[in-house]
Design a protein around this motif. Structure first.
Motif, PDB file in Angstrom:
ATOM      1  N   THR A  30       0.798  -1.221   0.000  1.00 50.30           N
ATOM      2  CA  THR A  30       0.000   0.000   0.000  1.00 50.30           C
ATOM      3  C   THR A  30       0.831   1.271   0.000  1.00 50.30           C
ATOM      4  OG1 THR A  30      -0.147  -0.088   2.407  1.00 50.30           O
ATOM      5  CG2 THR A  30      -1.926  -1.125   1.172  1.00 50.30           C
ATOM      6  N   ARG A  31       2.108   1.166   0.401  1.00 46.93           N
ATOM      7  CA  ARG A  31       3.000   2.327   0.384  1.00 46.93           C
ATOM      8  C   ARG A  31       4.094   2.082  -0.655  1.00 46.93           C
ATOM      9  NH1 ARG A  31       5.757   3.415   5.592  1.00 46.93           N
ATOM     10  NH2 ARG A  31       5.650   1.169   5.952  1.00 46.93           N
ATOM     11  N   LEU A  32       4.164   2.931  -1.635  1.00 44.08           N
ATOM     12  CA  LEU A  32       5.183   2.827  -2.678  1.00 44.08           C
ATOM     13  C   LEU A  32       6.224   3.920  -2.448  1.00 44.08           C
ATOM     14  CD1 LEU A  32       6.008   1.376  -5.334  1.00 44.08           C
ATOM     15  CD2 LEU A  32       4.797   3.191  -6.543  1.00 44.08           C
ATOM     16  N   LEU A  33       7.449   3.506  -2.159  1.00 47.89           N
ATOM     17  CA  LEU A  33       8.552   4.442  -1.937  1.00 47.89           C
ATOM     18  C   LEU A  33       9.450   4.404  -3.167  1.00 47.89           C
ATOM     19  CD1 LEU A  33       9.451   3.529   1.769  1.00 47.89           C
ATOM     20  CD2 LEU A  33       7.613   4.984   0.906  1.00 47.89           C
ATOM     21  N   VAL A  34       9.540   5.525  -3.876  1.00 48.38           N
ATOM     22  CA  VAL A  34      10.271   5.588  -5.145  1.00 48.38           C
ATOM     23  C   VAL A  34      11.418   6.585  -5.027  1.00 48.38           C
ATOM     24  CG1 VAL A  34      10.094   5.982  -7.624  1.00 48.38           C
ATOM     25  CG2 VAL A  34       8.117   5.112  -6.365  1.00 48.38           C
ATOM     26  N   GLU A  35      12.610   6.165  -5.464  1.00 53.06           N
ATOM     27  CA  GLU A  35      13.745   7.082  -5.443  1.00 53.06           C
ATOM     28  C   GLU A  35      13.446   8.270  -6.365  1.00 53.06           C
ATOM     29  OE1 GLU A  35      18.611   6.978  -5.413  1.00 53.06           O
ATOM     30  OE2 GLU A  35      17.467   5.101  -5.529  1.00 53.06           O
ATOM     31  N   GLU A  36      13.734   9.456  -5.865  1.00 51.29           N
ATOM     32  CA  GLU A  36      13.338  10.704  -6.530  1.00 51.29           C
ATOM     33  C   GLU A  36      13.766  10.765  -7.991  1.00 51.29           C
ATOM     34  OE1 GLU A  36      11.651  14.234  -7.244  1.00 51.29           O
ATOM     35  OE2 GLU A  36      11.523  13.292  -5.255  1.00 51.29           O
ATOM     36  N   SER A  37      14.957  10.280  -8.308  1.00 48.55           N
ATOM     37  CA  SER A  37      15.498  10.433  -9.654  1.00 48.55           C
ATOM     38  C   SER A  37      14.727   9.657 -10.717  1.00 48.55           C
ATOM     39  CB  SER A  37      16.970  10.013  -9.678  1.00 48.55           C
ATOM     40  OG  SER A  37      17.104   8.639  -9.330  1.00 48.55           O
ATOM     41  N   ILE A  38      13.964   8.659 -10.326  1.00 51.53           N
ATOM     42  CA  ILE A  38      13.204   7.864 -11.311  1.00 51.53           C
ATOM     43  C   ILE A  38      11.695   8.026 -11.133  1.00 51.53           C
ATOM     44  CG2 ILE A  38      15.023   6.142 -11.626  1.00 51.53           C
ATOM     45  CD1 ILE A  38      13.275   4.267  -9.807  1.00 51.53           C
ATOM     46  N   LYS A  39      11.279   8.959 -10.308  1.00 49.98           N
ATOM     47  CA  LYS A  39       9.867   9.093  -9.962  1.00 49.98           C
ATOM     48  C   LYS A  39       8.974   9.240 -11.199  1.00 49.98           C
ATOM     49  CE  LYS A  39       6.589  12.406  -8.030  1.00 49.98           C
ATOM     50  NZ  LYS A  39       6.428  13.759  -7.463  1.00 49.98           N
ATOM     51  N   ASP A  40       9.270  10.217 -12.052  1.00 49.02           N
ATOM     52  CA  ASP A  40       8.390  10.490 -13.191  1.00 49.02           C
ATOM     53  C   ASP A  40       8.331   9.301 -14.141  1.00 49.02           C
ATOM     54  OD1 ASP A  40       7.884  12.972 -12.144  1.00 49.02           O
ATOM     55  OD2 ASP A  40       9.344  14.013 -13.412  1.00 49.02           O
ATOM     56  N   GLU A  41       9.481   8.714 -14.435  1.00 50.81           N
ATOM     57  CA  GLU A  41       9.520   7.561 -15.337  1.00 50.81           C
ATOM     58  C   GLU A  41       8.734   6.392 -14.762  1.00 50.81           C
ATOM     59  OE1 GLU A  41      12.770   4.571 -17.524  1.00 50.81           O
ATOM     60  OE2 GLU A  41      13.443   6.075 -16.058  1.00 50.81           O
ATOM     61  N   PHE A  42       8.936   6.137 -13.492  1.00 50.85           N
ATOM     62  CA  PHE A  42       8.266   4.984 -12.883  1.00 50.85           C
ATOM     63  C   PHE A  42       6.761   5.200 -12.792  1.00 50.85           C
ATOM     64  CE2 PHE A  42       6.832   2.201  -9.481  1.00 50.85           C
ATOM     65  CZ  PHE A  42       7.409   0.996  -9.866  1.00 50.85           C
ATOM     66  N   LEU A  43       6.337   6.390 -12.425  1.00 54.29           N
ATOM     67  CA  LEU A  43       4.907   6.654 -12.309  1.00 54.29           C
ATOM     68  C   LEU A  43       4.200   6.518 -13.652  1.00 54.29           C
ATOM     69  CD1 LEU A  43       4.679   9.637  -9.792  1.00 54.29           C
ATOM     70  CD2 LEU A  43       3.936   7.275  -9.434  1.00 54.29           C
ATOM     71  N   ALA A  44       4.854   6.903 -14.719  1.00 60.66           N
ATOM     72  CA  ALA A  44       4.247   6.764 -16.043  1.00 60.66           C
ATOM     73  C   ALA A  44       4.009   5.291 -16.381  1.00 60.66           C
ATOM     74  CB  ALA A  44       5.139   7.421 -17.094  1.00 60.66           C
ATOM     75  N   ILE A  45       4.980   4.440 -16.062  1.00 58.37           N
ATOM     76  CA  ILE A  45       4.820   2.998 -16.314  1.00 58.37           C
ATOM     77  C   ILE A  45       3.748   2.417 -15.390  1.00 58.37           C
ATOM     78  CG2 ILE A  45       5.992   0.768 -16.391  1.00 58.37           C
ATOM     79  CD1 ILE A  45       8.634   2.316 -16.731  1.00 58.37           C
ATOM     80  N   LEU A  46       3.755   2.852 -14.129  1.00 55.24           N
ATOM     81  CA  LEU A  46       2.762   2.367 -13.160  1.00 55.24           C
ATOM     82  C   LEU A  46       1.351   2.750 -13.593  1.00 55.24           C
ATOM     83  CD1 LEU A  46       2.088   1.090 -10.407  1.00 55.24           C
ATOM     84  CD2 LEU A  46       2.438   3.349  -9.385  1.00 55.24           C
TER      85      LEU A  46
END
Length: 498
Positions: free
Chosen positions: A306-322
């Protein structure tokens, strides 16, 4: 008619005969006072059946029968090979009725039929078979003593076990309890949730057909304040095993202290952190796992990420895929084999989850994906994938167990920050780490305060490994041989060799 066709399951649902009586001491019967309650289909929003509502009188009858057969030894003292054969027969009967059981589970809970068929029922069968196979492979010990003594260490069945199970995986979690408890030789009273009692009532009859002696397994449908409380306070129940909310778990501990200090084993809530480092080996795999980890079973999973912790440098890229992965989870008719996301357990629970969405907005989180906009429109039990970003750990959506398809995303910049965020929780059931760095994976795994840690996967595992958590996620473990320890007494026999 095609097994993979919606009409096939709709036709089977119309023809289904549903057992609605309690099962006590080897026979089906109505509640002593004749009370009943309605069990509803959350997808069809209709009453499926009225089920007998057990209370203290019915619990007393079941416990008395359980104690009598335990002391008589029909099951508790039967040869391991006989107990093994009986449980294997029960598993075989469940497999023969797997479509019926899957249909009951889907109608009762709103989960997709594809998941009931693929996961819930096979998992329940696998649990019984695994513990049946373990019965004659668990040995006692001989302690190292002087030559003039022999010290035997044995495990004996504890006696009468009460198993209280939740509504999210009704039969699977019941069998996680029944497998080790019955394998060890105990008598069991199973209390399913009032929201999902149908498969438990059905397998009681299959257990009798398999040869389980009368009284060894009883099933009492009813409410927590009636049947559940009567079990938790009963002076002749030796062990209480529970999966459900942390609030109820705390009450059960109090009930144990107020009664006979029965052993209480608890698998309670979770708020698990799924940690994505910038050196994640495969962002697409991680995103697919993150989506399944929160949206599978409509988010009604204690181990949900329920909690997704994403390293700041890949946030935008990862959220787009998610975001793309989340689109594959669209609420639909649970009886349609193509559906991968069904309903929440009922409209009341759906409203509670919606209240958390409102709370997230009120506290300043960004609603990145709004699950309130979904193909089923205004239907009261449907909610689609919901993602919040810019979540602070102090927010309710980051701290409280929502038990719905709501994901809270927080960013971090260092390994220590990720660890601090992950451990800043009242819960400690699960956590996941996605990284190429083996040293980092080991450092994090050792320091995460969680009973289950997954590296480059989310919630993988099988019956060979224990399941359970730290802190307010509970105590004890389900699955694996460790679960059998909960349902046995450890005895030392010291013999002087003079």
């Amino acid at each position: 008619m095609d097994f993979h066709d919606l009409q096939y399951w709709q036709q089977r649902a119309r023809a289904l005969e549903i057992e609605n009586r309690l099962f006590i001491n080897g026979r089906y019967q109505q509640a002593a006072d004749g009370a009943q309650f309605a069990v509803e289909d959350p997808a069809g929003q209709r009453e499926l059946v009225r089920v007998a509502q057990g209370d203290e009188h019915d619990v007393n009858q079941a416990v008395s029968a359980a104690r009598e057969v335990f002391e008589r030894g029909d099951w508790s003292q039967s040869p391991p090979a006989k107990r093994k054969a009986t449980l294997m027969k029960l598993a075989d009967l469940m497999e023969q009725h797997h479509e019926e059981l899957a249909l009951l589970e889907t109608l009762d809970t709103g989960k997709p039929i594809r998941h009931s068929l693929r996961d819930d029922i096979p998992g329940a069968i696998r649990s019984l078979r695994w513990y049946a196979e373990a019965i004659d492979k668990v040995y006692g010990e001989i302690a190292p003593t002087a030559q003039d003594a022999l010290a035997l260490i044995e495990r004996e069945p504890v006696g009468v076990v009460a198993a209280i199970v939740p509504w999210n995986f009704p039969l699977l979690l019941a069998c996680w309890k029944l497998g080790p408890a019955l394998a060890a030789g105990n008598s069991v009273i199973l209390k399913p949730s009032e929201k999902s009692p149908l498969t438990a009532l059905r397998i009681a009859g299959l257990a009798k057909e398999a040869g389980l002696p009368d009284g060894v397994l009883s099933v009492i449908a009813g409410f927590g304040q009636g049947a559940g409380q009567a079990l938790s306070r009963h002076p002749d129940v030796d062990v209480l095993t529970f999966t459900g909310s942390t609030r109820t778990a705390k009450q059960l501990l109090k009930d144990s202290g107020d009664s006979n200090m029965k052993r209480v084993w608890l698998e309670a809530g979770g708020k698990s952190a799924n940690i994505i480092f910038a050196d994640c080996p495969d962002l697409h795999k991680a995103a697919a796992n993150a989506a399944a980890g929160i949206f599978y079973n409509q988010g009604q999973v204690c181990i949900a990420g329920t909690r997704l912790l994403v390293e700041e440098s890949i946030k935008d890229e990862f959220l787009a895929i998610l975001h793309e992965q989340a689109q594959t989870f669209r609420p639909g008719n649970p009886l349609d084999p193509e559906t991968v996301m069904g309903t929440l357990i009922d409209a009341d629970h759906c409203e509670k989850v919606n209240e958390y969405i409102a709370a997230g907005l009120a506290e300043g989180a960004n609603l990145y994906l709004d699950g309130r906009d979904h193909p089923q429109g205004e239907h009261g039990s449907y909610l689609g994938p919901t993602i919040f970003t810019e979540v602070r750990n102090s927010m309710r959506i980051a701290r409280e167990e929502i038990f719905g398809p709501v994901l809270a995303v927080t960013t971090f910049t260092t390994e220590q920050e990720a660890l601090t965020l992950a451990n800043d929780s009242d819960y400690g059931l699960g956590a996941a780490i996605w990284t190429r760095d083996l040293s980092k994976a080991h450092r994090m795994s050792r320091r995460l305060k969680a009973g289950l840690v997954f590296v480059n996967n989310y919630n993988d595992g099988d019956m060979t490994v224990p399941f359970g958590g730290y802190k307010q996620s509970g105590n004890g473990r389900d699955k694996s041989l460790h679960a059998m320890e909960k349902f046995t007494e450890l005895k030392t026999i010291w013999i002087s060799l003079e």
